[in-house]
Design an enzyme around this catalytic site. Structure first.
Site, short mmCIF file in Angstrom:
data_model
loop_
_atom_site.label_atom_id
_atom_site.label_comp_id
_atom_site.label_asym_id
_atom_site.label_seq_id
_atom_site.Cartn_x
_atom_site.Cartn_y
_atom_site.Cartn_z
N CYS A 1 0.84 -1.21 0.00
CA CYS A 1 0.00 0.00 0.00
C CYS A 1 0.87 1.25 0.00
O CYS A 1 1.72 1.42 0.86
CB CYS A 1 -0.91 -0.01 1.23
SG CYS A 1 -1.69 1.58 1.56
N CYS B 1 0.50 3.34 3.46
CA CYS B 1 0.92 2.84 4.77
C CYS B 1 2.27 3.46 5.17
O CYS B 1 3.07 3.84 4.31
CB CYS B 1 1.05 1.31 4.73
SG CYS B 1 -0.49 0.43 5.08
N HIS C 1 -4.08 0.56 8.15
CA HIS C 1 -4.62 0.29 6.82
C HIS C 1 -6.09 -0.14 6.88
O HIS C 1 -6.83 -0.02 5.92
CB HIS C 1 -3.76 -0.81 6.19
CG HIS C 1 -4.06 -1.11 4.76
ND1 HIS C 1 -3.61 -0.32 3.73
CD2 HIS C 1 -4.79 -2.11 4.18
CE1 HIS C 1 -4.03 -0.83 2.57
NE2 HIS C 1 -4.76 -1.92 2.82
N ASN D 1 -13.55 9.97 -0.39
CA ASN D 1 -14.15 9.00 -1.30
C ASN D 1 -13.92 7.65 -0.68
O ASN D 1 -12.78 7.24 -0.58
CB ASN D 1 -13.38 9.04 -2.62
CG ASN D 1 -14.22 9.55 -3.75
OD1 ASN D 1 -15.38 9.87 -3.56
ND2 ASN D 1 -13.63 9.61 -4.90
N SER E 1 -9.21 4.63 -5.09
CA SER E 1 -8.15 3.80 -5.65
C SER E 1 -7.35 3.04 -4.60
O SER E 1 -6.52 2.23 -4.93
CB SER E 1 -7.22 4.65 -6.50
OG SER E 1 -6.63 5.65 -5.70
N HIS F 1 -6.84 2.10 2.00
CA HIS F 1 -6.28 2.73 3.21
C HIS F 1 -7.06 4.02 3.49
O HIS F 1 -7.10 4.92 2.65
CB HIS F 1 -4.79 3.04 2.99
CG HIS F 1 -4.08 3.45 4.25
ND1 HIS F 1 -2.99 2.76 4.74
CD2 HIS F 1 -4.32 4.44 5.13
CE1 HIS F 1 -2.59 3.34 5.87
NE2 HIS F 1 -3.39 4.36 6.12
N HIS G 1 -8.39 7.41 3.86
CA HIS G 1 -7.77 8.71 3.58
C HIS G 1 -8.80 9.65 2.97
O HIS G 1 -9.88 9.22 2.58
CB HIS G 1 -6.58 8.54 2.62
CG HIS G 1 -6.97 8.13 1.23
ND1 HIS G 1 -7.34 6.85 0.90
CD2 HIS G 1 -7.07 8.85 0.08
CE1 HIS G 1 -7.63 6.79 -0.39
NE2 HIS G 1 -7.48 7.99 -0.92
N GLN H 1 -9.06 13.67 0.69
CA GLN H 1 -8.29 14.55 -0.19
C GLN H 1 -8.74 15.99 -0.01
O GLN H 1 -9.86 16.25 0.45
CB GLN H 1 -8.51 14.16 -1.65
CG GLN H 1 -8.04 12.77 -1.99
CD GLN H 1 -8.09 12.56 -3.50
OE1 GLN H 1 -7.45 13.27 -4.27
NE2 GLN H 1 -8.88 11.60 -3.92
N GLU I 1 -32.02 10.29 -15.32
CA GLU I 1 -31.23 11.13 -14.40
C GLU I 1 -30.15 11.92 -15.14
O GLU I 1 -29.90 13.07 -14.83
CB GLU I 1 -30.56 10.28 -13.32
CG GLU I 1 -31.48 9.96 -12.16
CD GLU I 1 -32.00 8.55 -12.19
OE1 GLU I 1 -31.93 7.91 -13.26
OE2 GLU I 1 -32.47 8.08 -11.14
ZN LIG Z 1 -2.21 1.18 3.80
#
Ligand SMILES: [Zn+2]
Ligand SMILES: [Zn+2]
Length: 343
Positions: free
Chosen positions: A47, A50, A110, A150, A158, A161, A163, A165, A314
């Protein structure tokens, strides 16, 4: 070919699209078939988020112990001065767009998402977002700071882990720009903010409210589009993360953890969503019309695999939903507050 980040104007909708031609190869760690957020290891040697692991271009992550912030190695926007694209006709309008993209890892673990982190750890995430917003918002060419998370491969995330943005941009993007226009016109007409008046009405009716604490309320908005869409709305009128008092930071951590716990408990899976804060623009003006809030847009409809698609009518006409916001609120409200993974 013009290969710098820019925004192109759509004269049919009066909106813009961000184009990032330089952003060619991004790594993809998400597996789409199974729920990739279940049974993850605490540390994954492959990852790139990490601690101690290598990212793009051979950069090594520090052995971090709480949140970890870095400039996105595959940023959709660049901070450097860039040439303006050639706008050769009013119907082919575009402008260059500078910006800064950061990644904020929630913790070294993670495998732990927001509902599984301690309240102190979630508070620390909010403090990190606040610090980053202040720093980015003070950058001379930045007019908007979009903090977002996200979660889940279903949302195009993607890497599992945990996170978030931040994309800070030279112009105010479409969604906050629309909200600015409507909050401002409401404020000028009524003398109070649109969302404080809305929140007062929801508290009278109660049907769409999930829960509140001293400083925030979580609810399914009356106009929700996604099946289990929610908003977190501040009780006090302020525009930015930086305006949070210490008590409000704790209260925001509390409600963010509660909303995401509630989501996980709905189908007993790590629930995918896109979430983001709408702060007032960083354009040097006062924004008395703005009420700080967050939106959660989760795609799931009936189970861990049945999702709502925004297609057909839609895409071409307008959003449509089956389950009412009131039913969605009832279902979310009836779930236990304790995370399903906790004993
Ligand atoms: Zn990770
Ligand atoms: Zn908003």
């Amino acid at each position: 070919m013009f290969d710098s980040p820019h925004r192109r104007f759509n004269p049919l909708t009066n909106e813009w699209v961000l184009v990032s031609p330089h952003r060619a190869k991004r790594p993809w760690l998400g597996q789409v078939e199974e729920s990739p957020l279940e049974n993850l290891p605490q540390y994954d040697p492959s990852c790139y988020l990490c601690p101690r692991n290598e990212r793009a271009a051979g950069i090594k992550n520090p052995d971090y112990s709480s949140t970890f912030v870095f400039n996105n190695d595959f940023a959709a926007l660049l901070a450097d001065e860039i040439p303006s694209p050639d706008s050769s006709h009013p119907l082919l309008a575009s402008v260059s767009e500078r910006g800064i993209c950061k990644v904020i890892c929630f913790s070294p673990r993670h495998d732990l998402t927001v509902p599984e982190l301690s309240l102190a750890a979630v508070e620390n995430i909010i403090t990190t977002w606040t610090q980053q917003s202040v720093e980015l918002g003070a950058t001379d060419f930045i007019q908007y700071v979009q903090v977002f998370e996200n979660k889940g491969a279903m949302m195009g995330c993607s890497n599992p882990h945990p996170h978030s943005q931040i994309w800070a941009t030279e112009h105010v993007p479409n969604e906050p720009a629309k909200e600015l226009i409507h909050q401002r016109s409401y404020f000028n007409q009524h003398g109070h903010t649109l969302l404080s008046d809305y929140l007062a009405e929801e508290h009278k009716r109660k049907g769409r409210i999930l829960f509140s604490n001293d400083h925030f309320t979580a609810l399914v908005p009356y106009w929700a589009v996604w099946p289990f869409e929610t908003m977190i709305i501040a009780h006090r009128n302020f525009g930015k993360l930086a305006d949070l008092t210490a008590a409000e930071t704790s209260a925001l951590a509390n409600i963010y953890k509660r909303v995401t716990t509630c989501y996980d408990n709905l189908f007993k899976i790590s629930f995918p969503y896109s979430m983001g804060f709408h702060q007032a623009p960083f354009d040097g003006q006062l924004h008395p019309e703005w009420t700080f809030h967050a939106h959660f847009y989760p795609p799931l409809l009936r189970s861990a695999t049945v999702r709502k698609f925004m297609v057909g009518y839609e895409m071409l006409a307008m959003p449509q939903r089956d389950i009412t916001p009131e039913t969605a609120a009832d279902r979310l409200r009836s779930l236990p507050e304790l995370h399903y993974k906790q004993p």
